[in-house]
Design a protein around this motif. Structure first.
Motif, PDB file in Angstrom:
ATOM      1  N   MET A   1       0.663  -1.236   0.016  1.00 58.31           N
ATOM      2  CA  MET A   1      -0.038  -0.098  -0.167  1.00 58.31           C
ATOM      3  C   MET A   1       0.848   1.221  -0.198  1.00 58.31           C
ATOM      4  N   SER A   2       0.231   2.189  -0.679  1.00 54.72           N
ATOM      5  CA  SER A   2       1.214   3.584  -0.552  1.00 54.72           C
ATOM      6  C   SER A   2       0.305   4.875  -0.318  1.00 54.72           C
ATOM      7  N   ASP A   3       1.117   5.760   0.451  1.00 53.36           N
ATOM      8  CA  ASP A   3       0.066   6.882   0.527  1.00 53.36           C
ATOM      9  C   ASP A   3      -0.039   7.872  -0.415  1.00 53.36           C
ATOM     10  N   ASP A   4      -1.026   8.625  -0.641  1.00 55.94           N
ATOM     11  CA  ASP A   4      -1.321   9.583  -1.894  1.00 55.94           C
ATOM     12  C   ASP A   4      -0.506  10.708  -1.454  1.00 55.94           C
ATOM     13  N   ALA A  13      -7.631  14.265   5.252  1.00 54.59           N
ATOM     14  CA  ALA A  13      -7.997  13.809   4.128  1.00 54.59           C
ATOM     15  C   ALA A  13      -6.880  12.883   3.394  1.00 54.59           C
ATOM     16  N   ARG A  14      -6.579  11.888   4.020  1.00 49.22           N
ATOM     17  CA  ARG A  14      -5.473  10.984   3.372  1.00 49.22           C
ATOM     18  C   ARG A  14      -6.181   9.876   2.835  1.00 49.22           C
ATOM     19  N   ALA A  15      -5.233   9.068   2.053  1.00 46.89           N
ATOM     20  CA  ALA A  15      -5.781   8.042   1.364  1.00 46.89           C
ATOM     21  C   ALA A  15      -4.623   6.839   1.024  1.00 46.89           C
ATOM     22  N   LEU A  16      -4.751   5.428   1.328  1.00 47.01           N
ATOM     23  CA  LEU A  16      -3.694   4.689   1.046  1.00 47.01           C
ATOM     24  C   LEU A  16      -4.534   3.731  -0.088  1.00 47.01           C
ATOM     25  N   GLN A  17      -3.300   3.331  -1.014  1.00 53.33           N
ATOM     26  CA  GLN A  17      -4.022   2.388  -1.979  1.00 53.33           C
ATOM     27  C   GLN A  17      -3.581   0.914  -1.689  1.00 53.33           C
ATOM     28  N   ASP A  85     -15.070 -10.503   6.259  1.00 54.91           N
ATOM     29  CA  ASP A  85     -14.276  -9.861   5.015  1.00 54.91           C
ATOM     30  C   ASP A  85     -14.017  -8.216   5.322  1.00 54.91           C
ATOM     31  N   THR A  86     -14.798  -7.625   6.094  1.00 52.43           N
ATOM     32  CA  THR A  86     -14.358  -6.223   6.275  1.00 52.43           C
ATOM     33  C   THR A  86     -13.150  -6.041   7.186  1.00 52.43           C
ATOM     34  N   ALA A  87     -12.920  -6.809   7.736  1.00 50.09           N
ATOM     35  CA  ALA A  87     -11.763  -6.874   8.831  1.00 50.09           C
ATOM     36  C   ALA A  87     -10.248  -6.767   8.003  1.00 50.09           C
ATOM     37  N   HIS A  88     -10.353  -7.357   6.856  1.00 50.87           N
ATOM     38  CA  HIS A  88      -8.977  -7.235   6.162  1.00 50.87           C
ATOM     39  C   HIS A  88      -8.888  -5.613   5.795  1.00 50.87           C
ATOM     40  N   ASP A  89      -9.666  -5.139   5.394  1.00 45.66           N
ATOM     41  CA  ASP A  89      -9.388  -3.525   5.171  1.00 45.66           C
ATOM     42  C   ASP A  89      -8.911  -2.631   6.395  1.00 45.66           C
ATOM     43  N   ILE A  90      -9.233  -3.190   7.546  1.00 47.65           N
ATOM     44  CA  ILE A  90      -8.752  -2.613   8.692  1.00 47.65           C
ATOM     45  C   ILE A  90      -7.280  -2.926   8.936  1.00 47.65           C
ATOM     46  N   GLN A  91      -7.083  -4.153   8.566  1.00 50.37           N
ATOM     47  CA  GLN A  91      -5.618  -4.762   8.844  1.00 50.37           C
ATOM     48  C   GLN A  91      -4.908  -4.249   7.762  1.00 50.37           C
ATOM     49  N   ALA A  92      -5.339  -4.028   6.520  1.00 55.82           N
ATOM     50  CA  ALA A  92      -4.464  -3.549   5.284  1.00 55.82           C
ATOM     51  C   ALA A  92      -4.206  -2.083   5.875  1.00 55.82           C
ATOM     52  N   LEU A  93      -5.113  -1.186   6.374  1.00 56.30           N
ATOM     53  CA  LEU A  93      -4.739   0.064   6.807  1.00 56.30           C
ATOM     54  C   LEU A  93      -3.628   0.260   7.866  1.00 56.30           C
ATOM     55  N   ALA A  94      -3.763  -0.604   8.976  1.00 55.94           N
ATOM     56  CA  ALA A  94      -2.934  -0.744   9.959  1.00 55.94           C
ATOM     57  C   ALA A  94      -1.403  -1.202   9.435  1.00 55.94           C
ATOM     58  N   ASN A  95      -1.465  -2.218   8.498  1.00 58.73           N
ATOM     59  CA  ASN A  95      -0.217  -2.688   8.188  1.00 58.73           C
ATOM     60  C   ASN A  95       0.393  -1.245   7.051  1.00 58.73           C
ATOM     61  N   GLY A  96      -0.450  -0.701   6.437  1.00 57.45           N
ATOM     62  CA  GLY A  96       0.060   0.402   5.588  1.00 57.45           C
ATOM     63  C   GLY A  96       0.603   1.565   6.326  1.00 57.45           C
ATOM     64  N   LEU A  97       0.085   1.725   7.542  1.00 60.91           N
ATOM     65  CA  LEU A  97       0.714   2.828   8.408  1.00 60.91           C
ATOM     66  C   LEU A  97       1.598   2.441   9.512  1.00 60.91           C
ATOM     67  N   GLY A  98       2.108   1.040   9.297  1.00 55.90           N
ATOM     68  CA  GLY A  98       3.036   0.745  10.242  1.00 55.90           C
ATOM     69  C   GLY A  98       2.711   0.561  11.568  1.00 55.90           C
ATOM     70  N   VAL A  99       1.357   0.444  11.811  1.00 54.09           N
ATOM     71  CA  VAL A  99       0.852   0.223  13.179  1.00 54.09           C
ATOM     72  C   VAL A  99       0.609  -1.427  13.699  1.00 54.09           C
ATOM     73  N   ASN A 100       1.429  -1.391  14.734  1.00 52.22           N
ATOM     74  CA  ASN A 100       1.433  -2.924  15.109  1.00 52.22           C
ATOM     75  C   ASN A 100       0.373  -3.137  16.139  1.00 52.22           C
TER      76      ASN A 100
END
Length: 308
Positions: A1-4, A13-17, A85-100
């Motif tokens: 994932m990458s930050d906009d 107003a941020r976004a991760l891909q 299934d929705t939980a994977h979006d939260i996991q992806a966000l946490a991973n993308g932001l480096g939040v453990n």
């Protein structure tokens, strides 16, 4: 994932891909280097719901991360077949932001999504806080509802066509009359709710969150109701992460007994029933929530009542 890169300077107003090309919108409030708290908005709603809590979070040393769920605000629509299934979006966000390791908060319709994420990321979540959550609304044997709650959870929740028509009408009204969102959010609220929201422009903040959430699409709201109103695919009895539930006894938006039933099912849950309060009491007590989640509750079910 990458930050906009176009949104990197604006914390609201941020976004991760994601790897599949979808974008997840999110905002950050409070202390940038504080302890992370991922907060999930209600139905309909958006990341902007928690902007009014920025000063409290900063003072207390918390970094608030508030995503738009799929189909809301800046986040692309995406069909999720189940709550899991929705939980994977939260996991992806946490991973993308480096939040453990982080706290997880679900307000209203964000509650079921928070539980799904907690089951997926067991050891990463220190505590789950559910505030006025949508509970087990399909468990009709145990849950009594008002006529409004029946309309939402028994009718709209079981008819995507009706739900889509309803939310399109809300979206059109807000588009033509922007200030109508401020009225809609309190149309069925209690007098105490209105008093809380009238403080410091909070009614407008909640209306803005609804307007932003429905700006691009109604699919997030339609999907929420579809997922809430049928039996959840979540092994709630296996969730050992500490959960705290705060529920107003006079809530007119979600059925309080659905939250009480949820607390009964969770094995490590602390339920606090707030007498004479409705759905929006959080907005006058966010400091209380942040203070409480610092303390992990004991590993047993507890329920008690307090006055606001």
């Amino acid at each position: 994932m990458s930050d906009d890169p176009d949104r990197i300077a604006d914390r609201s107003a941020r976004a991760l891909q994601m790897e599949d090309g979808r974008r997840i919108g999110y905002a950050e409030y409070g202390a940038p280097d504080g302890h992370p708290v991922i907060v999930l908005h209600g139905t309909p709603g958006s990341r902007t719901l928690f902007a009014s809590m920025a000063d409290v979070a900063r003072k207390m040393g918390f970094r608030i991360i508030a995503p738009d769920r799929a189909g809301y605000g800046l986040s692309d629509p995406h069909h999720h077949e189940t709550l899991s299934d929705t939980a994977h979006d939260i996991q992806a966000l946490a991973n993308g932001l480096g939040v453990n390791r982080f706290y997880l908060v679900g307000f209203s319709g964000g509650g079921p999504h928070a539980l799904a994420a907690a089951l997926l990321m067991k050891d990463r979540i220190q505590q789950v806080a559910l505030i006025s959550p949508v509970g087990l609304v399909s468990d009709t044997e145990y849950v009594s509802m008002t006529s409004l709650q029946h309309f939402i959870f028994s009718y709209l929740g079981h008819s995507p066509v009706a739900a889509r028509t309803y939310f399109h009408s809300v979206r059109s009204m807000i588009t033509w009359f922007p200030h109508s969102s401020d009225i809609l959010v309190t149309q069925y609220a209690t007098d105490k709710d209105r008093a809380i929201l009238d403080q410091c422009g909070l009614r407008h903040s909640l209306g803005t969150s609804m307007r932003e959430g429905l700006n691009r699409s109604v699919e997030g709201a339609v999907q929420d109701l579809r997922l809430y109103c049928r039996p959840w695919d979540l092994a709630l009895h296996q969730l050992q992460t500490p959960v705290s539930i705060w529920q107003g006894s006079d809530d007119t938006i979600v059925p309080p007994h659905a939250a009480y039933r949820l607390a009964d099912v969770l094995p490590n849950c602390r339920l606090e029933v707030i007498d004479d309060m409705g759905h929006y009491w959080l907005f006058g007590s966010f400091e209380r929530i942040l203070d409480a989640i610092r303390i992990v509750p004991p590993r047993r079910n507890r329920a008690f009542r307090t006055a606001q």
